[in-house]
Design an enzyme around this catalytic site. Sequence first.
Site, short mmCIF file in Angstrom:
data_model
loop_
_atom_site.label_atom_id
_atom_site.label_comp_id
_atom_site.label_asym_id
_atom_site.label_seq_id
_atom_site.Cartn_x
_atom_site.Cartn_y
_atom_site.Cartn_z
N SER A 149 0.83 -1.19 0.00
CA SER A 149 0.00 0.00 0.00
C SER A 149 0.87 1.25 0.00
O SER A 149 1.69 1.45 -0.88
CB SER A 149 -0.97 -0.03 1.18
OG SER A 149 -1.90 1.02 1.10
N ASP A 301 -2.92 6.17 -3.78
CA ASP A 301 -1.72 5.54 -3.22
C ASP A 301 -1.19 4.48 -4.20
O ASP A 301 -1.82 4.22 -5.24
CB ASP A 301 -2.00 4.97 -1.84
CG ASP A 301 -2.96 3.80 -1.84
OD1 ASP A 301 -3.62 3.57 -2.86
OD2 ASP A 301 -3.06 3.10 -0.82
N ASP A 303 -1.06 1.25 -4.58
CA ASP A 303 -1.86 0.12 -5.08
C ASP A 303 -3.28 0.53 -5.44
O ASP A 303 -4.11 -0.32 -5.74
CB ASP A 303 -1.84 -1.05 -4.10
CG ASP A 303 -2.60 -0.76 -2.81
OD1 ASP A 303 -2.59 0.40 -2.36
OD2 ASP A 303 -3.17 -1.71 -2.23
N ASP A 305 -5.92 1.82 -3.83
CA ASP A 305 -7.14 1.57 -3.07
C ASP A 305 -7.57 2.79 -2.25
O ASP A 305 -8.71 2.90 -1.83
CB ASP A 305 -7.05 0.31 -2.21
CG ASP A 305 -5.91 0.34 -1.21
OD1 ASP A 305 -5.17 1.34 -1.13
OD2 ASP A 305 -5.74 -0.67 -0.49
#
Length: 575
Positions: A149, A301, A303, A305
């Site tokens: 993340s 961010d 990734d 999400d």
Amino acid sequence: MEIEKDILDRANAWLTPVFDNKTQEAVKEMISSSPADLKESFYKNLEFGTGGMRGVMGVGTNRINKYTLGKNTQGISNYLHQQFPGQQIKVVIAYDCRHNSNTLAKTVADVFSANGIKVYLFSDLRPTPELSFALKYLKCQCGIVLTASHNPPEYNGYKVYWEDGGQLVPPQDGEIINVIEALEYAEIKFQPDEKLIEYIDKEVDDAFIKSSIENASFNTPAKDKENLNIVFTSLHGTSIKLVPPTLAKAGYTKVHIVPEQAEPNGDFPTVKSPNPEEPEALSMAVALADKLNADIVVGTDPDCDRLGVAVRNNDGKMTLLNGNQTMVLMTHYLLEKWKTQGKIDGKQFIGSTIVSTPMMMELASAYDVECKVGLTGFKWIAKMIKDFPQQKFIGGGEESFGYMVGDAVRDKDAVAATLLICEIAAQAKAKGSSVYKELIELYAEFGFYKEYLVSLTKKGISGLQEINQMMVDLRENPLKEIYNERVVMVEDYQSSIAKNIMTGEEEMMTIPKSNVLIYYLEDGTKICARPSGTEPKIKFYFSAHLPLDRAENAAAVEKQLDDKIKEIISELNLS
């Protein structure tokens, strides 16, 4: 520095032929010259937390490497065969822009295939929400994404999803961990069966984009979409693959991408932290927005999400919204659209978390839907959808800049959420309003709720001990008065007891146990303490509210709330 025996024993176990020469040499080097690093690398096994398993990449049981992830994957393979006997088991694997993500993803694919499991592996980096979607689209039993993340560049991670598209939750996570812990590293099957590995990309991308548009578009006229001036940044992450194509397909033509941050890069060279919760992360995007007179800034961010949003306030200045503000804006918008379409009949719900704004409860009540509240992490909202099939999920989020639109994706999803906030912005602009004005109108209707987060980083073994001691102190010496307001209720999610301080009455809570404490003051102020499940941090969440009689007084009321929260933070010695 003397090396403790148990640490040395764990390290010596990695000096056997089970581990490759490079790994053995690295362990020997730490034993001879870096005992402190050796201790950090071997003092425990890497653990699953709020958002899967995250850790520093390197050699050792407490590090992300081919052996720790291989062991996880072998354990999950064994568990899958137990749960789905006689079936052709299928898994899907995605990965983000971090260093080693692609090679670690292939290692995971190799282990699954070596265990006779069909693997769909994305041919290049992809957003985490697409993994959740792909799992159901391809009718898989399990999904894995390699991501840490928004953690620093030295981190990577491993998130596990099940056949409903949501992350693992109890008791299943515990069952899988037990299987993994019972394994020896020598039992890992690393030799792949390549014919069981299939690479995927465009077909799933197209289906995911189509689903995102269906879920997050609400009949915004084409001219209003074309009139919205958007600045977008992927912060060197995976969203560059899917967010711009989704916005383009949905009809948004004025999308300006921050060029310096468009190239995926695991070093995240232009930011201190690739976390849209941090104002600095969006500074380049805001500067570009001012140059182009843009209406809205969106940054995601690594990734993809979480999303950070900035909009123009009543003075025309770009203002960063926090996660609670974007959550209430998007939830209210969805509720209003569902109501207009006649789709609310008392069998719907929205989702939130125990550390998020209480304003979500007010919205739910006003629209005659339920607000289900769970622990931090979207795996709990996904579990709500799974556990209550008789109710329809509208949308939900948490304060940490995540939102989920509908149930096509069972995790926070910055692709659909980016499209949704652009829909809100385009429609507001078309009627002479703005996202900021819409937010203030919500405060005038439901009360002005202001939240703030203090996050203290405590790294390593000593940091973990310090965090644990802070929670012990808060439990053994509970606060009785804060900011001249008495504490009236304490919820301890570790003991599952909610205690009314005024009457002494105790009530058992039904939410699963977690190391969280929440204090409520007489005036409704809420203070929460919680160690992070994914980072070496302890977090303190503050929420206060006041009535807002009319929009013109918003600035004065907000200052009152800000001053109050600052005083509380100072009183608790957290500033």
